[in-house]
Design a protein around this motif. Sequence first.
Motif, PDB file in Angstrom:
ATOM      1  N   GLY A  91       1.099   6.413  -8.488  1.00 47.20           N
ATOM      2  CA  GLY A  91       1.603   5.888  -7.272  1.00 47.20           C
ATOM      3  C   GLY A  91       0.901   4.402  -7.081  1.00 47.20           C
ATOM      4  O   GLY A  91       0.449   3.880  -8.110  1.00 47.20           O
ATOM      5  N   ASN A  92       0.715   4.004  -5.901  1.00 46.94           N
ATOM      6  CA  ASN A  92       0.213   2.669  -5.625  1.00 46.94           C
ATOM      7  C   ASN A  92      -1.248   2.847  -5.268  1.00 46.94           C
ATOM      8  O   ASN A  92      -1.615   3.475  -4.112  1.00 46.94           O
ATOM      9  CB  ASN A  92       0.904   1.832  -4.585  1.00 46.94           C
ATOM     10  N   THR A  93      -2.243   2.498  -6.061  1.00 48.24           N
ATOM     11  CA  THR A  93      -3.639   2.756  -6.070  1.00 48.24           C
ATOM     12  C   THR A  93      -4.285   1.386  -5.497  1.00 48.24           C
ATOM     13  O   THR A  93      -5.451   1.265  -5.775  1.00 48.24           O
ATOM     14  CB  THR A  93      -4.370   3.394  -7.197  1.00 48.24           C
ATOM     15  N   GLY A 138       8.227  -2.002   4.984  1.00 51.29           N
ATOM     16  CA  GLY A 138       8.429  -1.777   3.563  1.00 51.29           C
ATOM     17  C   GLY A 138       9.394  -2.889   3.004  1.00 51.29           C
ATOM     18  O   GLY A 138       8.868  -3.410   1.847  1.00 51.29           O
ATOM     19  N   GLN A 139      10.438  -3.170   3.593  1.00 52.15           N
ATOM     20  CA  GLN A 139      11.531  -4.082   3.003  1.00 52.15           C
ATOM     21  C   GLN A 139      10.943  -5.359   2.884  1.00 52.15           C
ATOM     22  O   GLN A 139      11.044  -6.324   1.938  1.00 52.15           O
ATOM     23  CB  GLN A 139      12.697  -4.067   3.746  1.00 52.15           C
ATOM     24  N   GLU A 140      10.336  -5.841   3.904  1.00 52.32           N
ATOM     25  CA  GLU A 140       9.732  -7.269   4.029  1.00 52.32           C
ATOM     26  C   GLU A 140       8.536  -7.417   2.953  1.00 52.32           C
ATOM     27  O   GLU A 140       8.719  -8.385   2.415  1.00 52.32           O
ATOM     28  CB  GLU A 140       9.158  -7.551   5.594  1.00 52.32           C
ATOM     29  N   VAL A 141       7.765  -6.420   3.096  1.00 49.87           N
ATOM     30  CA  VAL A 141       6.833  -6.422   1.852  1.00 49.87           C
ATOM     31  C   VAL A 141       7.440  -6.512   0.495  1.00 49.87           C
ATOM     32  O   VAL A 141       7.039  -7.424  -0.236  1.00 49.87           O
ATOM     33  CB  VAL A 141       5.885  -5.363   1.902  1.00 49.87           C
ATOM     34  N   PHE A 142       8.361  -5.782   0.042  1.00 51.78           N
ATOM     35  CA  PHE A 142       9.154  -5.955  -0.906  1.00 51.78           C
ATOM     36  C   PHE A 142       9.643  -7.309  -1.208  1.00 51.78           C
ATOM     37  O   PHE A 142       9.140  -7.788  -2.339  1.00 51.78           O
ATOM     38  CB  PHE A 142      10.307  -4.873  -0.908  1.00 51.78           C
ATOM     39  N   ARG A 143      10.451  -7.818  -0.484  1.00 49.71           N
ATOM     40  CA  ARG A 143      11.009  -9.180  -0.506  1.00 49.71           C
ATOM     41  C   ARG A 143       9.857 -10.289  -1.158  1.00 49.71           C
ATOM     42  O   ARG A 143      10.077 -10.817  -1.899  1.00 49.71           O
ATOM     43  CB  ARG A 143      11.702  -9.629   0.638  1.00 49.71           C
ATOM     44  N   GLU A 165      13.558   7.553  -7.410  1.00 50.32           N
ATOM     45  CA  GLU A 165      14.620   6.661  -7.577  1.00 50.32           C
ATOM     46  C   GLU A 165      14.320   5.400  -6.767  1.00 50.32           C
ATOM     47  O   GLU A 165      14.546   4.330  -7.187  1.00 50.32           O
ATOM     48  CB  GLU A 165      16.042   7.123  -6.851  1.00 50.32           C
ATOM     49  N   ARG A 166      13.623   5.476  -5.719  1.00 52.59           N
ATOM     50  CA  ARG A 166      13.317   4.266  -4.907  1.00 52.59           C
ATOM     51  C   ARG A 166      12.123   3.689  -5.206  1.00 52.59           C
ATOM     52  O   ARG A 166      11.638   2.600  -4.968  1.00 52.59           O
ATOM     53  CB  ARG A 166      13.282   4.563  -3.386  1.00 52.59           C
ATOM     54  N   THR A 167      10.916   4.533  -5.938  1.00 53.15           N
ATOM     55  CA  THR A 167       9.709   3.899  -6.303  1.00 53.15           C
ATOM     56  C   THR A 167       9.366   3.904  -7.615  1.00 53.15           C
ATOM     57  O   THR A 167       8.556   3.465  -8.029  1.00 53.15           O
ATOM     58  CB  THR A 167       8.493   4.591  -5.327  1.00 53.15           C
ATOM     59  N   GLY A 168       9.849   5.036  -8.321  1.00 53.28           N
ATOM     60  CA  GLY A 168       9.208   5.335  -9.704  1.00 53.28           C
ATOM     61  C   GLY A 168       8.312   6.305  -9.698  1.00 53.28           C
ATOM     62  O   GLY A 168       7.714   6.423 -10.975  1.00 53.28           O
ATOM     63  N   GLN A 173       0.833  -2.020  -9.399  1.00 52.08           N
ATOM     64  CA  GLN A 173       1.963  -0.869  -9.469  1.00 52.08           C
ATOM     65  C   GLN A 173       2.200  -0.257  -8.120  1.00 52.08           C
ATOM     66  O   GLN A 173       1.633   0.623  -7.525  1.00 52.08           O
ATOM     67  CB  GLN A 173       1.416   0.135 -10.491  1.00 52.08           C
ATOM     68  N   ALA A 174       3.109  -0.923  -7.258  1.00 48.93           N
ATOM     69  CA  ALA A 174       3.411  -0.537  -6.041  1.00 48.93           C
ATOM     70  C   ALA A 174       4.922  -0.045  -5.947  1.00 48.93           C
ATOM     71  O   ALA A 174       5.084   0.910  -5.271  1.00 48.93           O
ATOM     72  CB  ALA A 174       3.571  -1.953  -5.180  1.00 48.93           C
ATOM     73  N   ASN A 175       5.781  -0.290  -6.833  1.00 48.42           N
ATOM     74  CA  ASN A 175       7.208   0.084  -6.879  1.00 48.42           C
ATOM     75  C   ASN A 175       7.865  -0.426  -8.168  1.00 48.42           C
ATOM     76  O   ASN A 175       7.913  -1.581  -8.344  1.00 48.42           O
ATOM     77  CB  ASN A 175       7.988  -0.547  -5.490  1.00 48.42           C
ATOM     78  N   LEU A 176       8.314   0.384  -8.794  1.00 49.61           N
ATOM     79  CA  LEU A 176       8.995  -0.021 -10.023  1.00 49.61           C
ATOM     80  C   LEU A 176      10.121  -0.837  -9.957  1.00 49.61           C
ATOM     81  O   LEU A 176      10.409  -1.792 -10.918  1.00 49.61           O
ATOM     82  CB  LEU A 176       9.508   1.487 -10.800  1.00 49.61           C
ATOM     83  N   ARG A 177      10.771  -0.817  -8.840  1.00 52.71           N
ATOM     84  CA  ARG A 177      11.696  -1.656  -8.663  1.00 52.71           C
ATOM     85  C   ARG A 177      11.420  -3.168  -8.454  1.00 52.71           C
ATOM     86  O   ARG A 177      11.806  -4.289  -8.882  1.00 52.71           O
ATOM     87  CB  ARG A 177      12.633  -1.445  -7.324  1.00 52.71           C
ATOM     88  N   ILE A 178      10.013  -3.398  -7.815  1.00 50.14           N
ATOM     89  CA  ILE A 178       9.507  -4.830  -7.542  1.00 50.14           C
ATOM     90  C   ILE A 178       9.084  -5.170  -8.912  1.00 50.14           C
ATOM     91  O   ILE A 178       9.222  -6.347  -9.298  1.00 50.14           O
ATOM     92  CB  ILE A 178       8.069  -4.495  -6.689  1.00 50.14           C
ATOM     93  N   ILE A 217       4.259   8.998   0.670  1.00 49.90           N
ATOM     94  CA  ILE A 217       4.600   9.092  -0.511  1.00 49.90           C
ATOM     95  C   ILE A 217       4.150   8.206  -1.602  1.00 49.90           C
ATOM     96  O   ILE A 217       4.167   8.227  -2.710  1.00 49.90           O
ATOM     97  CB  ILE A 217       6.148   9.384  -0.541  1.00 49.90           C
ATOM     98  N   LEU A 218       3.736   6.908  -1.137  1.00 49.28           N
ATOM     99  CA  LEU A 218       3.601   5.634  -2.055  1.00 49.28           C
ATOM    100  C   LEU A 218       2.055   5.734  -2.557  1.00 49.28           C
ATOM    101  O   LEU A 218       2.023   5.204  -3.890  1.00 49.28           O
ATOM    102  CB  LEU A 218       3.750   4.421  -1.117  1.00 49.28           C
ATOM    103  N   PHE A 219       1.129   6.156  -1.791  1.00 51.29           N
ATOM    104  CA  PHE A 219      -0.450   5.649  -2.215  1.00 51.29           C
ATOM    105  C   PHE A 219      -0.944   6.897  -3.054  1.00 51.29           C
ATOM    106  O   PHE A 219      -0.778   7.931  -2.729  1.00 51.29           O
ATOM    107  CB  PHE A 219      -0.897   5.221  -0.916  1.00 51.29           C
TER     108      PHE A 219
END
Length: 329
Positions: free
Chosen positions: A282-284, A218-223, A37-40, A254-259, A156-158
């Motif tokens: 994931g994020n490679t 994470g949130q700051e990178v996202f923004r 849900e949060r990353t895809g 491909q870091a986060n589907l929401r981005i 869980i991301l990379f």
Amino acid sequence: MTRRAAITGWGYAVPESVVPNAYFEASVDTSDEWIVERTGIRERRIAGVEESTATLAGGAARRILDRAGVAARDLDLIILATATPEQPVPQTAAFLAADLGVHCGALDLGAGCAGFVYGLVVGAAAVAGGTFDRVLVVGAETLSRIVDPEDRSTVILFGDGAAGVLLEAREDGPGVLAGDLGVDGSAADILAVPAGGSRRPASAETVAQREHYVRMQGQEVFRRAVRAVVDSSESALERAGVASSAVDWFVPHQANLRIIEAARQRLGIPTERTVVNIEHYGNTSAASIPLALAEAADAGRFSPGDTVLLSGFGAGMSWASAVLTWGAR
Ligand code: UT7
């Protein structure tokens, strides 16, 4: 006559081991549901003990050269983008050159997840300017070696993998039309591996403090990521003289589907024109954009003459975008 750098070969190599989200439920407080849900992301590839950044890069490089029908000895330059080098000295590109049996120029490029597009833009400029005829640009990572297994927000991301392209000179043909590169070094601390360099050399203390692992706000990178992808893509499109409505394919980091979704919407690019494979890898990092590009190319999604927009962002904070016409004529 206009000399351009065209993509004449592409390819990727990923570890065999597929690790699903559920794997992390045993070691950190997370769930498959939260991660999807949060990353895809649903699964990622993790390097085995015999694999490293250079071995994955070698696998990708051979496929790229095969696809282009070019011998490694004909390369003029290798640009290897990575945030997870083989070792601090020498450059990972030296290991790749040795693997390919060549003595051409070979350099590493550090621009985090923007590294591949950084290399593509610089390599394409060197080809277009006439300095080189053939430049191999590879993004290769073993991020599993630098994520903190106890940090649920990053582990869980990379994922691990390598991918890239061969750039060759073409006259009045397809190729890289324009690029945009940038960095905001004042934000260097929001995504970093704090120790292991000259500022903070490795010591028993840095190991005890877990400072050799990735730390991310994470949130700051996202923004910042959404803004960087949109602004940088717009700059590259403007330099290329291409409207965003004329983009046939958008290949984002491909870091986060929401981005990806937020950036795509702001750029006005339809979902079906956006290449997404984050659920499987994931994020490679530096491998992510060429991996998405190579998979889409293998699947025959691109036609000669298509306009392709690549855009990435990452540690630095760095960003890079490129606009190109597909085709190898
Ligand atoms: O390639 C460039 C670098 N990386 C990126 O682009 C990553 C950019 N950032 C992101 O993708 C997202 O910020 C994350 C996926 C890292 C985090 O997602 P988020 O929606 O921004 O979550 P958050 O940081 O706002 O955290 C929300 C909650 C927190 O709990 P509390 O404080 O609300 O109780 C976190 O502790 O989610 C918690 N959380 C988790 N929960 C379950 C963080 N990681 C996890 C996890 N499983 N793995």
